[in-house]
Design a protein around this motif. Sequence first.
Motif, PDB file in Angstrom:
ATOM      1  N   UNK A   1      49.428  61.946  58.691  1.00 58.97           N
ATOM      2  CA  UNK A   1      50.123  63.029  57.983  1.00 58.97           C
ATOM      3  C   UNK A   1      51.645  62.948  58.113  1.00 58.97           C
ATOM      4  N   UNK A   2      52.171  61.767  58.393  1.00 59.43           N
ATOM      5  CA  UNK A   2      53.606  61.513  58.420  1.00 59.43           C
ATOM      6  C   UNK A   2      54.344  62.218  59.554  1.00 59.43           C
ATOM      7  N   UNK A   3      53.668  62.590  60.623  1.00 59.10           N
ATOM      8  CA  UNK A   3      54.333  63.172  61.789  1.00 59.10           C
ATOM      9  C   UNK A   3      55.081  62.065  62.537  1.00 59.10           C
ATOM     10  N   UNK A   4      56.121  62.398  63.296  1.00 56.56           N
ATOM     11  CA  UNK A   4      56.843  61.362  64.035  1.00 56.56           C
ATOM     12  C   UNK A   4      55.994  60.771  65.154  1.00 56.56           C
ATOM     13  N   UNK A   5      56.218  59.505  65.430  1.00 58.27           N
ATOM     14  CA  UNK A   5      55.489  58.776  66.457  1.00 58.27           C
ATOM     15  C   UNK A   5      56.445  58.520  67.622  1.00 58.27           C
ATOM     16  N   UNK A   6      55.944  58.656  68.855  1.00 57.56           N
ATOM     17  CA  UNK A   6      56.753  58.470  70.049  1.00 57.56           C
ATOM     18  C   UNK A   6      56.139  57.404  70.944  1.00 57.56           C
ATOM     19  N   UNK A   7      56.998  56.744  71.727  1.00 58.86           N
ATOM     20  CA  UNK A   7      56.526  55.729  72.677  1.00 58.86           C
ATOM     21  C   UNK A   7      56.212  56.402  74.003  1.00 58.86           C
ATOM     22  N   UNK A   8      54.979  56.208  74.489  1.00 56.24           N
ATOM     23  CA  UNK A   8      54.554  56.697  75.797  1.00 56.24           C
ATOM     24  C   UNK A   8      54.519  55.500  76.729  1.00 56.24           C
ATOM     25  N   UNK A   9      55.541  55.383  77.588  1.00 53.73           N
ATOM     26  CA  UNK A   9      55.619  54.184  78.420  1.00 53.73           C
ATOM     27  C   UNK A   9      54.574  54.149  79.531  1.00 53.73           C
TER      28      UNK A   9
ATOM     29  N   UNK B   1      42.083  58.903  67.405  1.00 52.56           N
ATOM     30  CA  UNK B   1      42.582  59.999  66.586  1.00 52.56           C
ATOM     31  C   UNK B   1      42.314  59.781  65.116  1.00 52.56           C
ATOM     32  N   UNK B   2      42.893  60.625  64.273  1.00 53.18           N
ATOM     33  CA  UNK B   2      42.603  60.550  62.843  1.00 53.18           C
ATOM     34  C   UNK B   2      43.240  59.388  62.072  1.00 53.18           C
ATOM     35  N   UNK B   3      44.341  58.754  62.530  1.00 52.89           N
ATOM     36  CA  UNK B   3      44.917  57.680  61.700  1.00 52.89           C
ATOM     37  C   UNK B   3      43.929  56.535  61.480  1.00 52.89           C
ATOM     38  N   UNK B   4      43.856  56.070  60.245  1.00 55.34           N
ATOM     39  CA  UNK B   4      42.962  54.964  59.898  1.00 55.34           C
ATOM     40  C   UNK B   4      43.717  53.677  59.576  1.00 55.34           C
ATOM     41  N   UNK B   5      45.009  53.795  59.253  1.00 57.25           N
ATOM     42  CA  UNK B   5      45.797  52.619  58.886  1.00 57.25           C
ATOM     43  C   UNK B   5      46.855  52.342  59.948  1.00 57.25           C
ATOM     44  N   UNK B   6      47.259  51.095  60.051  1.00 57.08           N
ATOM     45  CA  UNK B   6      48.260  50.706  61.027  1.00 57.08           C
ATOM     46  C   UNK B   6      49.660  51.107  60.552  1.00 57.08           C
TER      47      UNK B   6
END
Length: 176
Positions: free
Chosen positions: A116-124, A148-153
Amino acid sequence: MTERKKLGRNQKDTNDDMINLVDNLNRDDDLKYNRRTFLKTAAGASMALGLATLPFSVKAMLNLNEDVEKVFIANLSDVPKGESFNFTYPTEAEPALLVHTKDGELKAYNNKCTHLQCPVFYEKEENVLLCPCHKGYFNVNSGQPMAGPPQRELPMIELEVSNGKVYAVGRKIRHG
């Protein structure tokens, strides 16, 4: 009882059974709306749609992307191992994320979750890319969804390091 009353309510008063079978057919409609005409129309529409998408398919197969110029992202020294850096690429309206993994590799992806186009963050700590909206997790090395819900890379941004500077040199939108 007369012969007329013995007839069923949908039967005609005739001895010819063929007349009862073809009452509802009109010869003009039969010629206009038959199987052969339908199949010709369906085949023609399929061919037209296929030909309309042919240029896009050729472009995708040959990877004829627009000429993307080399864009400076950051100095390599400004992004230590296990940290990330936000930037925009290929336009100012498209956020992206540069990750310097614990292994010392540089990875960059568009910073919008494919769900849904939410921002993605790096979890180190877990070494993953996290979308906090619906708890979507992406593999930091490949951009592939892990949970989770994302199906595409995530679309990957190609990088080049030269003289301690990190540049974005292209973008790959992969599917599958």
